[in-house]
Design an enzyme around this catalytic site. Structure first.
Site, PDB file in Angstrom:
ATOM      1  CE  LYS A 281      -1.432   1.738   3.926  1.00 22.58           C
ATOM      2  NZ  LYS A 281      -1.566   3.014   4.619  1.00 22.58           N
ATOM      3  CG  ASN A 282       2.214   2.824   3.533  1.00 22.13           C
ATOM      4  OD1 ASN A 282       1.075   3.226   3.256  1.00 22.13           O
ATOM      5  ND2 ASN A 282       2.586   2.518   4.762  1.00 22.13           N
TER       6      ASN A 282
ATOM      7  CB  CYS B  57      -5.019  10.826  11.047  1.00 25.71           C
ATOM      8  SG  CYS B  57      -3.570   9.846  11.344  1.00 25.71           S
TER       9      CYS B  57
ATOM     10  CG  ASP C   7       2.753   1.064   9.482  1.00 22.01           C
ATOM     11  OD1 ASP C   7       2.332   1.960  10.230  1.00 22.01           O
ATOM     12  OD2 ASP C   7       3.161   1.274   8.327  1.00 22.01           O
TER      13      ASP C   7
ATOM     14  NE  ARG D 106      -6.951   4.999   5.384  1.00 18.99           N
ATOM     15  CZ  ARG D 106      -6.052   5.140   6.356  1.00 18.99           C
ATOM     16  NH1 ARG D 106      -6.402   5.099   7.606  1.00 18.99           N
ATOM     17  NH2 ARG D 106      -4.789   5.347   6.076  1.00 18.99           N
TER      18      ARG D 106
ATOM     19  NE  ARG E  80       0.509  10.375   9.933  1.00 17.02           N
ATOM     20  CZ  ARG E  80       0.125   9.332   9.205  1.00 17.02           C
ATOM     21  NH1 ARG E  80      -1.082   8.853   9.332  1.00 17.02           N
ATOM     22  NH2 ARG E  80       0.948   8.774   8.340  1.00 17.02           N
TER      23      ARG E  80
HETATM   24  N1  EPU Z   1       6.931  14.002  11.220  1.00 23.57           N
HETATM   25  C1  EPU Z   1       7.143  15.317  11.559  1.00 23.57           C
HETATM   26  N2  EPU Z   1       7.282  16.231  10.548  1.00 23.57           N
HETATM   27  C2  EPU Z   1       7.203  15.878   9.231  1.00 23.57           C
HETATM   28  C3  EPU Z   1       6.971  14.524   8.911  1.00 23.57           C
HETATM   29  C4  EPU Z   1       6.852  13.600   9.926  1.00 23.57           C
HETATM   30  O1  EPU Z   1       7.232  15.675  12.741  1.00 23.57           O
HETATM   31  O2  EPU Z   1       7.320  16.761   8.361  1.00 23.57           O
HETATM   32  C5  EPU Z   1       6.760  13.020  12.316  1.00 23.57           C
HETATM   33  C6  EPU Z   1       5.353  12.410  12.304  1.00 23.57           C
HETATM   34  O3  EPU Z   1       4.427  13.235  12.958  1.00 23.57           O
HETATM   35  C7  EPU Z   1       5.574  11.088  13.001  1.00 23.57           C
HETATM   36  C8  EPU Z   1       6.996  10.711  12.571  1.00 23.57           C
HETATM   37  O4  EPU Z   1       7.613  11.910  12.092  1.00 23.57           O
HETATM   38  O5  EPU Z   1       5.514  11.252  14.388  1.00 23.57           O
HETATM   39  C9  EPU Z   1       7.050   9.665  11.474  1.00 23.57           C
HETATM   40  O6  EPU Z   1       6.322  10.103  10.341  1.00 23.57           O
HETATM   41  P1  EPU Z   1       6.708   9.687   8.854  1.00 23.57           P
HETATM   42  O7  EPU Z   1       6.775  10.925   8.035  1.00 23.57           O
HETATM   43  O8  EPU Z   1       7.910   8.788   8.874  1.00 23.57           O
HETATM   44  O9  EPU Z   1       5.449   8.828   8.430  1.00 23.57           O
HETATM   45  P2  EPU Z   1       4.477   9.096   7.196  1.00 23.57           P
HETATM   46  O10 EPU Z   1       5.256   9.295   5.957  1.00 23.57           O
HETATM   47  O11 EPU Z   1       3.458  10.104   7.568  1.00 23.57           O
HETATM   48  C10 EPU Z   1       4.412   6.569   6.536  1.00 23.57           C
HETATM   49  C11 EPU Z   1       3.354   5.545   6.313  1.00 23.57           C
HETATM   50  C12 EPU Z   1       2.729   5.167   7.641  1.00 23.57           C
HETATM   51  C13 EPU Z   1       3.828   4.617   8.551  1.00 23.57           C
HETATM   52  C14 EPU Z   1       4.946   5.656   8.707  1.00 23.57           C
HETATM   53  C15 EPU Z   1       6.117   5.162   9.523  1.00 23.57           C
HETATM   54  C16 EPU Z   1       2.547   6.144   4.101  1.00 23.57           C
HETATM   55  C17 EPU Z   1       1.413   6.623   3.271  1.00 23.57           C
HETATM   56  N3  EPU Z   1       2.326   6.092   5.419  1.00 23.57           N
HETATM   57  O12 EPU Z   1       3.750   7.684   7.116  1.00 23.57           O
HETATM   58  O13 EPU Z   1       1.794   4.139   7.356  1.00 23.57           O
HETATM   59  O14 EPU Z   1       3.300   4.319   9.811  1.00 23.57           O
HETATM   60  O15 EPU Z   1       5.428   6.026   7.397  1.00 23.57           O
HETATM   61  O16 EPU Z   1       6.662   4.014   8.980  1.00 23.57           O
HETATM   62  O17 EPU Z   1       3.592   5.788   3.583  1.00 23.57           O
HETATM   63  C18 EPU Z   1      -0.023   2.756   7.807  1.00 23.57           C
HETATM   64  O18 EPU Z   1       0.213   2.181   6.740  1.00 23.57           O
HETATM   65  O19 EPU Z   1      -0.852   2.306   8.659  1.00 23.57           O
HETATM   66  C19 EPU Z   1       0.673   3.989   8.121  1.00 23.57           C
HETATM   67  C20 EPU Z   1       0.255   4.848   9.055  1.00 23.57           C
END
Ligand code: EPU
Length: 431
Positions: free
Chosen positions: A11-12, A105, A298, A390, A110
């Protein structure tokens, strides 16, 4: 339960790769795309930008040669956080992008500050007004400029946004303290298949040499490591032998290591096939979620369901998201003994869980409740399946093929059905 499961595409990876197709002014064919609500929403978002998309089974053909707008509609972004991924490709290709702030969310606030700061370092003028991120590149070429960017935290999304943006920038970009997740590597491989020049994906330093233009591609995304690990836990929690294919075993190393500590054997029957051999007497263990190659956030909820039935105490520390322990209350309703302090859950193993009506708070929590429901004595009814849909392709169909007893009624999964007949009207009362 017993048998074989086909693991779907990740998915991701799919979400970010579909957004990445915006970088390309020619046709892109993407294979192994899972059929999920989130993936369909990403497709709708691209259509709203003027992109032509057609789907045949798990193959998606994307033609982004004509982009009619660089403004992502709020109605779609508000339902899909991953919509924010479009900002990097739109800015890189068009020189401007307007994407609503995705907001928080249930699992955390986030923020997207790391995405924004990185784009600014590459020369974008970014203003956030009325909930909208407006990004422009000044100058006649309207191209971003390569930059050296250090991420305060190895954010998956920020690494992906900046990597996509840098593919078409002038000069070289280096992303330091980059996320090393397999989905980041998949995106880099996809971009490289279109002629991008990305090196070092999968390490903490990624170097991107900008090129003026990308070309068409035909690319298959990797198997979903979270879906695969969820089925491994399903085998462990129900004492069932299950084979999974295709998988990339290296992507599952942190989950496999924990399953072995808990007392479950994992056997590689082929380079892309793993089999779980359940063990007698599961033992508790400690888990701390971390960026890859650490234990994935995850998989935290699903392992919590398993550890609630393992002997002894386990300490689970969630470090990635600030509010990702909401499944604890629901597992406790099923008889688990879990206490939460801050971001730490102390799980005291119990001999059995008992079925109960429960509500899923997010995607992975919904999977954890399905697993707990399969292992529990009596009937469990899970509401909130829009979360499950989702991110898991046909989860209940795959579980049924293994012999699980569960049934989807509108909006809820009921498991196991032996306690109340599948047609029993009380089942439907949870709709
Ligand atoms: N963060 C910040 N600032 C930013 C970006 C992130 O503070 O600009 C913080 C977030 O708030 C969080 C941490 O950094 O506390 C990690 O966030 P990250 O950006 O790594 O995650 P993401 O890109 O928002 C993706 C996956 C998530 C998965 C995370 C961690 C996608 C669409 N989503 O999210 O997937 O948990 O990486 O591996 O790729 C899921 O599939 O259930 C899911 C939530």
């Amino acid at each position: 339960m017993a048998g074989q499961v086909k693991i779907s595409g990740a998915k991701n990876s799919a979400l970010v790769i579909i957004a990445g197709a915006l970088l390309c002014p020619q046709d892109c064919r993407i294979r192994n795309v899972p059929s999920l609500v989130d993936v369909a929403r990403m497709g709708q978002l691209l259509s709203s930008l003027g992109v032509k998309i057609s789907q045949h089974g798990d193959v998606l053909d994307i033609d982004a040669s004509d982009l009619s707008t660089s403004q992502a509609p709020y109605e779609i972004v508000s339902q899909l956080r991953a919509s924010f991924f479009t900002i990097g490709p739109l800015l890189a290709r068009q020189g401007y992008a307007q994407v609503p702030l995705p907001g928080g969310c249930t699992i955390g606030a986030r923020p997207v500050d790391l995405h924004v700061r990185g784009l600014q370092a590459m020369g974008a003028d970014v203003q956030i007004e009325h909930g909208m991120v407006n990004a422009y590149v000044a100058g006649s070429s309207r191209r971003l400029k390569g930059a050296k960017i250090y991420l305060d935290y190895p954010s998956v999304g920020a690494t992906e946004t900046l990597m996509m943006a840098a593919t078409l920038a002038e000069g070289e970009t280096v992303i330091e303290n980059a996320a090393q997740e397999p989905e980041v590597v998949d995106l880099a491989n996809f971009c490289n298949s279109m002629g991008a020049r990305i090196r070092g994906a999968g390490t903490t330093a990624i170097t991107i040499s900008g090129v003026p233009r990308l070309h068409s591609t035909d690319y298959a995304i990797i198997p979903d490591r979270v879906e695969a690990a969820t089925f491994l836990v399903a085998g462990a929690i129900t004492n069932s032998e299950i084979s999974l294919a295709p998988v990339i075993p290296d992507h599952l190393t942190p989950a496999i290591a924990k399953l072995q500590e808990i007392g479950v054997q994992i056997v590689a029957d082929a380079p892309d096939c793993l089999r779980i051999v359940p063990g007698e007497g599961l033992r508790g263990t400690d888990i701390k979620t971390l960026p890859y190659p650490g234990f994935p956030t995850d998989m935290q909820a699903q392992f919590m369901a398993l550890l609630s039935l393992s002997e002894g105490d386990s300490v689970i520390t969630e470090t990635v998201f600030e509010n990702r322990l909401r499944h604890v209350a629901e597992l406790n309703r099923m008889g688990a003994d879990i206490r939460v302090e801050g971001n730490i859950a102390v799980v005291r193993g119990v001999p059995l869980l008992s079925g109960a009506p429960v509500v899923a708070s997010d995607l992975r929590a919904s999977a954890a409740l399905v697993l707990a429901g399969l292992a529990a004595k009596g009937k469990t009814t899970i509401q909130g399946l829009h979360h499950l849909d989702r991110g898991y392709e046909k989860l209940e169909v795959k579980l049924l093929s293994l012999g699980a007893r569960l049934q989807r009624v509108t909006g809820a999964i009921v498991s196991p059905e032996r306690q109340l007949g599948v047609n029993n009207p009380t089942v439907n009362s949870y709709q």
